[in-house]
Enzyme design. Structure first.
Site, short mmCIF file in Angstrom:
data_model
loop_
_atom_site.label_atom_id
_atom_site.label_comp_id
_atom_site.label_asym_id
_atom_site.label_seq_id
_atom_site.Cartn_x
_atom_site.Cartn_y
_atom_site.Cartn_z
N ARG A 21 0.84 -1.21 0.00
CA ARG A 21 0.00 0.00 0.00
C ARG A 21 0.87 1.26 0.00
O ARG A 21 2.11 1.17 0.04
CB ARG A 21 -0.95 0.01 1.20
CG ARG A 21 -0.26 -0.06 2.55
CD ARG A 21 -1.34 -0.08 3.64
NE ARG A 21 -0.85 -0.50 4.92
CZ ARG A 21 -0.36 0.31 5.85
NH1 ARG A 21 -0.27 1.60 5.62
NH2 ARG A 21 0.03 -0.15 7.01
N ASP B 259 9.41 -9.76 6.45
CA ASP B 259 9.66 -8.64 7.36
C ASP B 259 11.02 -8.05 6.97
O ASP B 259 12.01 -8.78 6.87
CB ASP B 259 9.69 -9.18 8.80
CG ASP B 259 9.74 -8.06 9.83
OD1 ASP B 259 10.43 -7.04 9.58
OD2 ASP B 259 9.09 -8.19 10.88
N VAL B 260 11.07 -6.73 6.76
CA VAL B 260 12.35 -6.12 6.35
C VAL B 260 13.46 -6.32 7.37
O VAL B 260 14.63 -6.14 7.05
CB VAL B 260 12.23 -4.59 6.06
CG1 VAL B 260 11.58 -4.31 4.74
CG2 VAL B 260 11.56 -3.85 7.20
N THR C 226 -1.23 9.25 2.90
CA THR C 226 -1.23 7.77 2.87
C THR C 226 -1.83 7.33 4.21
O THR C 226 -2.20 8.16 5.05
CB THR C 226 0.21 7.18 2.78
OG1 THR C 226 0.93 7.58 3.96
CG2 THR C 226 0.95 7.62 1.54
N THR D 48 0.14 8.91 7.28
CA THR D 48 -0.23 10.26 7.70
C THR D 48 -1.71 10.29 8.10
O THR D 48 -2.11 11.03 8.99
CB THR D 48 0.01 11.28 6.58
OG1 THR D 48 -0.39 10.70 5.33
CG2 THR D 48 1.46 11.68 6.49
N TYR E 217 11.85 8.48 14.43
CA TYR E 217 11.61 8.49 12.98
C TYR E 217 12.63 9.37 12.25
O TYR E 217 13.25 8.95 11.28
CB TYR E 217 10.18 8.99 12.73
CG TYR E 217 9.76 8.96 11.27
CD1 TYR E 217 9.34 7.77 10.67
CD2 TYR E 217 9.75 10.13 10.50
CE1 TYR E 217 8.94 7.75 9.34
CE2 TYR E 217 9.36 10.11 9.18
CZ TYR E 217 8.96 8.92 8.60
OH TYR E 217 8.56 8.90 7.27
N LYS F 116 15.53 8.19 9.58
CA LYS F 116 15.54 8.69 8.20
C LYS F 116 16.86 9.40 7.89
O LYS F 116 17.39 9.32 6.78
CB LYS F 116 14.36 9.62 7.97
CG LYS F 116 13.01 8.91 8.02
CD LYS F 116 12.91 7.87 6.93
CE LYS F 116 11.56 7.19 6.88
NZ LYS F 116 11.45 6.19 5.81
P1 NDP Z 1 2.25 3.29 4.85
O1 NDP Z 1 2.11 3.14 6.31
O2 NDP Z 1 1.05 3.61 4.03
O3 NDP Z 1 2.98 2.01 4.21
C1 NDP Z 1 4.13 1.49 4.80
C2 NDP Z 1 4.28 0.07 4.35
O4 NDP Z 1 5.44 -0.50 4.97
C3 NDP Z 1 3.09 -0.77 4.76
O5 NDP Z 1 2.71 -1.55 3.67
C4 NDP Z 1 3.65 -1.58 5.90
O6 NDP Z 1 3.04 -2.84 6.09
C5 NDP Z 1 5.08 -1.77 5.45
N1 NDP Z 1 5.89 -2.23 6.57
C6 NDP Z 1 5.96 -1.73 7.83
N2 NDP Z 1 6.78 -2.43 8.58
C7 NDP Z 1 7.27 -3.42 7.80
C8 NDP Z 1 8.17 -4.48 8.03
N3 NDP Z 1 8.74 -4.69 9.23
N4 NDP Z 1 8.44 -5.32 7.00
C9 NDP Z 1 7.87 -5.15 5.78
N5 NDP Z 1 6.99 -4.17 5.52
C10 NDP Z 1 6.69 -3.32 6.52
O7 NDP Z 1 3.34 4.42 4.67
P2 NDP Z 1 3.73 5.35 3.44
O8 NDP Z 1 3.37 4.73 2.17
O9 NDP Z 1 3.26 6.70 3.77
O10 NDP Z 1 5.30 5.35 3.63
C11 NDP Z 1 6.19 4.66 2.75
C12 NDP Z 1 7.60 5.16 3.05
O11 NDP Z 1 7.65 6.56 2.79
C13 NDP Z 1 7.99 4.98 4.52
O12 NDP Z 1 9.34 4.63 4.59
C14 NDP Z 1 7.77 6.37 5.10
O13 NDP Z 1 8.57 6.60 6.21
C15 NDP Z 1 8.16 7.23 3.92
N6 NDP Z 1 7.62 8.57 3.97
C16 NDP Z 1 6.27 8.78 4.04
C17 NDP Z 1 5.79 10.07 4.10
C18 NDP Z 1 4.33 10.38 4.19
O14 NDP Z 1 4.00 11.55 4.47
N7 NDP Z 1 3.44 9.43 4.00
C19 NDP Z 1 6.69 11.22 4.08
C20 NDP Z 1 8.07 10.88 3.98
C21 NDP Z 1 8.50 9.60 3.93
P3 NDP Z 1 1.65 -3.02 6.89
O15 NDP Z 1 0.63 -2.90 5.81
O16 NDP Z 1 1.76 -4.38 7.45
O17 NDP Z 1 1.59 -1.97 7.93
#
Ligand code: NDP
Length: 279
Positions: free
Chosen positions: A34, A87-88, A218, A221, A183, A187
């Site tokens: 997602r 899991d990452v 997303t 947020t 966080y 980053k």
């Molecule tokens: P989301 O929370 O929508 O998606 C994050 C995804 O990472 C989810 O699918 C989640 O899985 C997955 N995830 C979390 N933990 C793990 C894990 N241990 N192993 C594998 N997958 C995992 O976040 P965004 O799409 O918003 O964020 C994506 C990236 O962008 C992140 O790194 C975030 O920090 C970065 N980012 C986002 C911003 C924003 O404003 N949205 C701004 C700047 C950076 P699950 O569905 O199980 O939770």
């Protein structure tokens, strides 16, 4: 003829948009179930990637992932989206999965490390050990293990590759809020990780860059906005464009970084934050 030699840019070369094509490329995307990860995966398919392997935590892919698979199928360019669970934080599993992909596809060209978490909670003086460590673990170690697993395959096939780590504008601009210290620290570490890996892997034609978005709509947020709807105005005022971003606004830069249009770009951070850092 002398002029042509002095100015290689007028020599015959591919059309500019052809350089963005990802035809036949194979990609690995963490957090692709997602949000930004999924948007990235779809984009790589739209640009022609043969197959994009997304991985994430849930046992079954989300409805939006399944709908995206269908969308990609209908593109009619033979691109496809795959899903597996990992899991990452599990280095051995990621190595194994990347090896399986390499064995099957005989290449791995692109890696996007997008999985990330934030743990809203207390202020930095109260931050519990587990919450702090978890954020660092997923957002820093997890990004490294993902890039490492993909990089090993890229090195193995000798064609080079492009690794894109989704960092954050919050890795270089201070932001305030509950539980953001873990966080932003994570980053910030990713920015330096990418520079170091870029230096080490340049000789193998493997490029490593970070993409640092500002606030993007997303689920991540959304969780904050559900609790505090007034934050939308606050975040929107943080940049000159006066709004927060959408995941699809990252498509162009992801395609560029993944493609041959950016072959001289490595160790760089591309900030897409509506101008927050310049404000
Ligand atoms: P989301 O929370 O929508 O998606 C994050 C995804 O990472 C989810 O699918 C989640 O899985 C997955 N995830 C979390 N933990 C793990 C894990 N241990 N192993 C594998 N997958 C995992 O976040 P965004 O799409 O918003 O964020 C994506 C990236 O962008 C992140 O790194 C975030 O920090 C970065 N980012 C986002 C911003 C924003 O404003 N949205 C701004 C700047 C950076 P699950 O569905 O199980 O939770």
């Amino acid at each position: 003829a002398v002029e042509a030699k002095a100015n290689p840019s007028i020599q015959p070369r591919p059309k500019i948009f052809d350089e963005f094509a990802l035809t036949d490329r194979v990609a690995l995307v963490s957090g692709g179930n997602r949000g930004i990860g999924l948007e990235t995966a779809i984009t790589l398919c739209e640009a022609g990637a043969r197959v994009v392997y997304c991985f994430d935590l849930p046992e079954e892919p989300s409805e939006v992932f399944l709908a995206s698979q269908d969308f990609v199928r209908k593109l009619g360019n033979n691109s496809r989206l795959e899903y597996f669970r990992a899991d990452v934080r599990d280095q051995q599993l990621l190595w194994k999965k990347a090896e399986e992909i390499g064995d099957k596809e005989q290449r791995l060209d692109i890696c996007v490390a997008a999985a990330g978490i934030v743990r809203p909670g207390t202020g930095c003086l109260e931050s519990p050990e587990e919450a702090f460590k978890e954020v660092i673990d997923v957002n820093t170690n997890g990004v490294f293990f993902t890039a490492q697993a993909a990089g090993r395959q890229m090195a193995c096939f000798g064609r080079g590759g492009s690794i894109i780590m989704i960092a954050s504008a919050a890795g270089s601009v201070a932001v305030k809020g509950p539980e953001v210290t873990s966080y932003t620290s994570a980053k910030s570490a990713v920015l330096q990780m990418a520079r170091s890996m870029a230096c080490e892997l340049g000789c193998k034609k493997i490029r490593v860059n970070t993409l640092s978005p500002g606030y993007i709509h997303t689920q991540m947020t959304g969780a904050f906005l559900d609790m505090h709807p007034e934050l939308l105005d606050e975040w929107s005022r943080l940049n000159p464009l006066g709004r927060i971003g959408r995941p699809d606004e990252l498509r162009g830069v992801v395609t560029w970084l993944a493609s041959d249009a950016s072959t001289f770009c490595t160790g760089s951070d591309i900030i897409m934050d509506g101008g927050h850092h310049a404000w």
